[in-house]
Design an enzyme around this catalytic site. Structure first.
Site, short mmCIF file in Angstrom:
data_model
loop_
_atom_site.label_atom_id
_atom_site.label_comp_id
_atom_site.label_asym_id
_atom_site.label_seq_id
_atom_site.Cartn_x
_atom_site.Cartn_y
_atom_site.Cartn_z
N ASP A 116 72.33 35.36 13.55
CA ASP A 116 72.30 36.08 12.28
C ASP A 116 72.24 35.05 11.14
O ASP A 116 71.38 34.18 11.16
CB ASP A 116 73.51 37.02 12.20
CG ASP A 116 73.55 37.86 10.93
OD1 ASP A 116 72.75 38.78 10.81
OD2 ASP A 116 74.39 37.57 10.06
N HIS A 314 71.17 43.87 17.60
CA HIS A 314 71.32 42.66 16.81
C HIS A 314 72.32 41.67 17.37
O HIS A 314 72.19 40.47 17.17
CB HIS A 314 71.76 43.07 15.39
CG HIS A 314 71.90 41.92 14.44
ND1 HIS A 314 70.82 41.20 13.98
CD2 HIS A 314 73.01 41.37 13.87
CE1 HIS A 314 71.26 40.25 13.16
NE2 HIS A 314 72.57 40.33 13.07
#
Length: 338
Positions: A116, A314
């Site tokens: 991320d 994610h």
């Protein structure tokens, strides 16, 4: 020598057997880290809204493969320093933190792995300090060289009548007012909302956009938690942010234009060290940045391999821990064999 740190209480934090907590000095204060194993250094950098704990599955696997695995709390998170000024969270400061961590651990070089925001931090650390970071693995967020126009202008133009979440995070205090009254509930919804097994159908609207006058959490799913996240693990994440607040974490988003100016000398620069990319098939980052992935032959000329994990969202290293561990250790072993 780095200072030993007493781990959080067992009642609120699942243990990580064999790992040691330390604090090390960096230019902006101190960084809390957790390390396991011996061998070549592998530095693990988390994203938003997480902590060193997002690498809990990777620390023992990388250590068992013959490496010194070190996961940090990024500046502003967990037990690391939390400067008050927004500009203290610029990318240049985070790169300097990573360099200082490597040196504080008695090493000259390291492989860096990021997820991320940590993917951006890892890439820029390798780009700015190739003498220290000799290889980079990027998870979830693809590498894209610094470009133009100004990021805040780009994000302001996304979404039409709705507001893109990065723009929503820009004003100090605004997102905090939404999140901090119910940190555990907000985190549970955010984690579930972009996890491959619990995200809502696209027909219900994108979690990444906020209706005018609304909140980000208005589109969080209300069903079960993701299968990769236990109640005890959620308690740990919530406990850390209940203690620190969210401002340090959100200040990363509030430096996007400052980073764009700071990195002007690296405009369009490729990342040439050996690299690895792992993304989730259902991660919106992959869809938004599909052109960045297509550009890898130019922007990541040292790319060893790229992997898209089927059905994954994610949180790749938590959703698919065994698969990510295998890909990371195989890549590290290939680097060592060069």
């Amino acid at each position: 020598m780095p200072d030993p740190v007493t781990p959080p209480a067992a009642a609120t934090t699942p243990t990580t057997p064999g790992a040691e907590h330390r604090l090390v000095d960096v230019p902006g204060g101190r960084i809390h880290l957790v390390e396991q194993g011996t061998g070549p250094l592998v530095l693990l950098v988390h994203g938003f809204p997480e902590s060193w704990y997002s690498w809990r599955h990777q620390l023992p696997a990388i250590a068992a493969a013959g490496y010194r695995a070190v996961a940090i709390d990024v500046r502003g998170y967990g037990r690391s320093s939390k400067p008050s000024a927004v500009e203290d969270y610029r990318m240049l400061a985070l790169v300097a933190d990573n360099v200082a961590v490597v040196h504080a651990l008695g090493e000259e070089t390291a492989t860096i792995v990021g997820h991320d925001w940590g993917s951006n931090i890892a890439a820029d650390s390798a780009l700015l300090r190739p003498d220290v970071f000799t290889a980079a693995a990027l998870l979830s967020v693809p590498f894209a060289p610094r470009g133009g126009p100004r990021p805040s202008e780009v994000f302001a133009g996304i979404g039409g009548d709705e507001e893109f979440y990065v723009s929503y995070f820009q004003t100090p205090g605004r997102a905090e007012a939404e999140i901090e009254p119910d940190i555990r509930g907000w985190l549970a919804g955010f984690y579930a909302g972009i996890s491959g097994d619990t995200m809502a159908p696209e027909s219900e609207g994108s979690l990444y956009f906020v209706a005018r006058g609304g909140r980000l959490r208005d589109r969080f799913p209300t069903g079960p938690m993701p299968t990769w996240l236990s109640e005890a693990e959620l308690d740990h994440y919530a406990g850390e942010f209940e203690r620190t607040g969210l401002t340090g974490a959100l200040n990363r988003y509030r430096n996007i234009d400052r980073d764009w100016a700071d990195l002007a000398a690296w405009h369009g620069a490729p990342l040439t060290q050996p690299s690895l990319f792992i993304g989730g098939e259902r991660d919106a980052s992959l869809a938004w940045m599909s052109d960045a992935v297509k550009a890898y032959p130019t922007t990541l000329p040292g790319l060893v391999s790229s992997h898209i994990l089927e059905g994954c969202g994610h949180w790749v290293q938590q959703e698919r821990a065994d698969q990510v561990n295998r890909l990371l250790t195989e890549w590290l072993d290939a680097l060592s064999a060069r």
